[in-house]
Design a protein around this motif. Structure first.
Motif, short mmCIF file in Angstrom:
data_model
loop_
_atom_site.label_atom_id
_atom_site.label_comp_id
_atom_site.label_asym_id
_atom_site.label_seq_id
_atom_site.Cartn_x
_atom_site.Cartn_y
_atom_site.Cartn_z
N ARG A 82 0.83 -1.21 0.00
CA ARG A 82 0.00 0.00 0.00
C ARG A 82 0.87 1.26 0.00
O ARG A 82 0.60 2.21 -0.74
CB ARG A 82 -0.91 -0.01 1.24
CG ARG A 82 -1.83 1.20 1.31
CD ARG A 82 -2.55 1.27 2.64
NE ARG A 82 -3.31 2.49 2.77
CZ ARG A 82 -3.65 3.03 3.92
NH1 ARG A 82 -3.30 2.44 5.05
NH2 ARG A 82 -4.33 4.16 3.97
N ALA A 83 1.91 1.27 0.83
CA ALA A 83 2.80 2.43 0.88
C ALA A 83 3.47 2.67 -0.47
O ALA A 83 3.58 3.80 -0.93
CB ALA A 83 3.86 2.22 1.96
N GLN A 84 3.91 1.59 -1.11
CA GLN A 84 4.55 1.71 -2.41
C GLN A 84 3.59 2.26 -3.45
O GLN A 84 3.95 3.10 -4.28
CB GLN A 84 5.08 0.34 -2.84
CG GLN A 84 5.97 0.36 -4.06
CD GLN A 84 6.63 -0.98 -4.30
OE1 GLN A 84 6.89 -1.73 -3.36
NE2 GLN A 84 6.90 -1.29 -5.55
N ALA A 85 2.34 1.81 -3.41
CA ALA A 85 1.35 2.28 -4.38
C ALA A 85 1.03 3.76 -4.17
O ALA A 85 0.88 4.51 -5.14
CB ALA A 85 0.07 1.45 -4.26
N VAL A 86 0.94 4.18 -2.91
CA VAL A 86 0.65 5.59 -2.60
C VAL A 86 1.77 6.49 -3.10
O VAL A 86 1.55 7.56 -3.67
CB VAL A 86 0.42 5.78 -1.09
CG1 VAL A 86 0.44 7.25 -0.72
CG2 VAL A 86 -0.91 5.16 -0.68
N VAL A 87 3.03 6.06 -2.91
CA VAL A 87 4.18 6.86 -3.31
C VAL A 87 4.27 6.98 -4.83
O VAL A 87 4.55 8.04 -5.38
CB VAL A 87 5.48 6.25 -2.73
CG1 VAL A 87 6.70 6.91 -3.35
CG2 VAL A 87 5.50 6.41 -1.23
N GLN A 88 4.00 5.88 -5.54
CA GLN A 88 4.20 5.84 -6.99
C GLN A 88 3.05 6.43 -7.80
O GLN A 88 3.25 6.85 -8.94
CB GLN A 88 4.38 4.39 -7.44
CG GLN A 88 5.81 3.88 -7.34
CD GLN A 88 5.93 2.54 -8.03
OE1 GLN A 88 5.53 1.53 -7.49
NE2 GLN A 88 6.47 2.56 -9.23
#
Length: 548
Positions: free
Chosen positions: A117-123
């Motif tokens: 989830r964190a990776q998706a939010v950042v990207q």
């Protein structure tokens, strides 16, 4: 307030704090290996930071697969602000977000629960567009020509050479379309790419007309095939000018078969997300999970003007070149407020979308160059020494308060114990992450927390020296010390509020800890300790002396 009411309120605060600090296990919808499943998740109220426990490390770079970026360093600096804002809204976890050299952004997230989830939010690019669906049947008119062109493409399935900007020849890719697909659909269609895509066939046979203007459906198993067709330069040359093709973000089930909608839209959007000022998740009884958005005055004026020209037309809400939900019909002019339908996705997805919309779109697409879990940067010896130093400091505060103020000091220590409980409970409510510097600051705040009691006790001493009774001296002591206590705490709270508003990362986390400590100290030093005095006075109604 009566003594019983005071005790009841303190009891509720203690129970609420215990509830906030109590680890809980819940069943939640989480992503495992790219697939959402329901799993048992244990919620730890206060997580340890990178220096105590470790966390997640991300290295981000500019994604130039869709075209070169001229000023890469400047684009990264602008992207850094957006990424930092998103991470700060993701939670007060004291993250590290910084540039590394001139080509990377480093993100370190302590104690992260859901790395995917964190990776998706950042990207996520978060580029929002509002586009009208085509009502001129532009694609239908060129479908026969596309079918004819596909028959001339070699059986190998490779596109004919096309001229590049440098005058050389090359093979055109379908990067602009491929980016619209999720990782799941790419994996699902891998078998099709090896077989059906090797030989071009009929374009028209893959399309099924939808019920809306400019709406078509393609079987999910044929999405990769359509992707390949649209990637041929010969097909691109035939596609209607002034129109763009955009895939739907979600699939649709018809019978036991899955389809994905393909929309033909006006290339020029009537509005973009540049004018968006706020976004928040919500639920609707008819449309499920939605994201409500707010435009600024200029954006609202343009949106109202444009939508008034397209009454009864269908408007697609496009996020990162994917159509969100089914395009709604414009019944009347829309001003500064609107909503995005999440297409059956859960509230967490709506929260993440609202978060990235508030933070703004990335100026350039980013890709994850490196991702890994990182261990604690401090050894066990350093952590043990820090804890030992904290215990010694607390013991010194206790000894000094009791040694100097005797019975009143004991009451202050009782309030201090509740101060620690209340402060940790507030931090847990904000999902704060504990770091060793944070713990050191908390130990320091314990000494500051008794400052209000010192002011009160000294005023009580002065009143006793003036010959007043114990009960009256206590009342006057609390009354006269109140202004000094409020002034000092309000000044500190205003400072913390400014730090929280304009700070980022660790600064914001420190501000939250400071505000939590101020709120807890005001409650314990003024309300709790006063209640302790009232209990003592009720049990010693003829008290003529106070050990202070």
């Amino acid at each position: 307030m009566t003594l019983k009411s005071r005790l009841a309120l303190i009891g509720l605060l203690i129970l609420g704090s215990i509830w906030a600090l109590y680890p809980r296990t819940t069943v939640e919808r989480v992503k495992r290996n790219g697939v959402f499943v329901y799993d048992t998740v244990k919620r730890v109220p206060l997580k340890k930071g990178l220096d105590l426990e470790g966390g997640m490390y991300l290295a981000l770079e500019v994604d130039e697969s869709k075209g070169a970026v001229a000023d890469k360093k400047g684009a990264l600096e602008r992207a850094l602000k957006v990424v930092r804002t998103r991470i700060d809204q993701f939670g007060v976890s004291e993250p590290v977000v910084q540039l590394a050299g001139s080509d990377r952004i480093i993100v370190e997230l302590p104690g992260i629960d859901d790395p995917d989830r964190a990776q998706a939010v950042v990207q996520k690019s978060a580029f929002l567009e509002f586009q009208i669906t085509d009502k001129t049947q532009a694609l239908e008119k060129v479908v026969p020509r596309i079918d004819a062109v596909l028959k001339t493409i070699p059986a190998s399935g490779t596109a004919a050479p096309v001229a590049t900007a440098a005058g050389k020849t090359g093979t055109d890719s379908a990067a602009g379309i491929t980016s619209l697909f999720t990782a799941d659909s790419t994996k699902k269609d891998s078998a099709v790419k090896d077989t059906a895509l090797s030989t071009p066939g009929s374009f028209s046979k893959l399309l099924q007309q939808g019920s809306l203007p400019g709406e078509f459906y393609v079987a999910e198993t044929d999405v990769a095939t359509m992707d390949r067709y649209l990637g041929y330069q010969q097909v691109k040359d035939i596609l209607p000018p002034g129109k763009v093709l955009r895939w739907a973000g979600d699939t649709t089930s018809l019978g036991n078969k899955s389809f994905r909608a393909l929309y033909v839209l006006d290339a020029l959007p009537i509005l973009t997300g540049v004018d968006l000022t706020d976004a928040k998740p919500n639920t609707s009884p008819t449309e499920g999970t939605i994201v409500e958005f707010q435009l600024n005055r200029e954006g609202g004026r343009r949106f109202q003007q444009q939508t008034s020209r397209h009454i009864k037309d269908f408007m697609a809400i496009v996020l990162d070149q994917r159509v969100m939900g089914r395009p709604p019909v414009i019944q009347s002019a829309i001003a500064s407020r609107g909503q995005i339908t999440m297409g059956g996705r859960d509230l967490q997805a709506a929260q993440d979308l609202a978060l990235v919309l508030r933070a703004g779109a990335l100026p350039v697409p980013l890709k994850v160059a490196e991702v890994r879990e990182i261990g604690a940067s401090l050894g066990k010896d350093s952590i043990d020494k820090g804890i030992t130093a904290g215990i010694i400091a607390v013991m010194l505060v206790i000894v000094i308060m009791i040694g100097y103020y005797r019975f009143s000091g004991i009451l202050a220590i009782g309030g201090l114990i509740l101060y620690v409980l209340f402060t940790f409970a507030v931090l847990a409510s904000f999902d704060a992450v504990l770091t060793l510097p944070g713990l050191a600051g908390f130990v320091l705040s314990i000494g500051i927390a008794v400052d209000a009691n010192v002011l009160i006790f000294e005023r009580i001493r002065e009143e006793l020296d003036h010959g007043k009774s114990v009960r009256l001296a206590i009342d006057e002591g609390f009354k006269h010390a109140m202004s000094a206590i409020v002034d000092s705490n309000v000044a500190t709270a205003l400072t913390a509020a400014v730090l929280y508003q304009y700070g980022t990362g660790p600064v914001r986390g420190f501000a939250v800890t400071l505000l939590a400590g101020i709120a807890a100290s005001m409650i314990t030093s003024i309300f709790v300790v006063r209640t302790f005095y009232m209990i003592w006075l009720n049990r010693s109604s003829r008290a003529e002396a106070l050990s202070i």
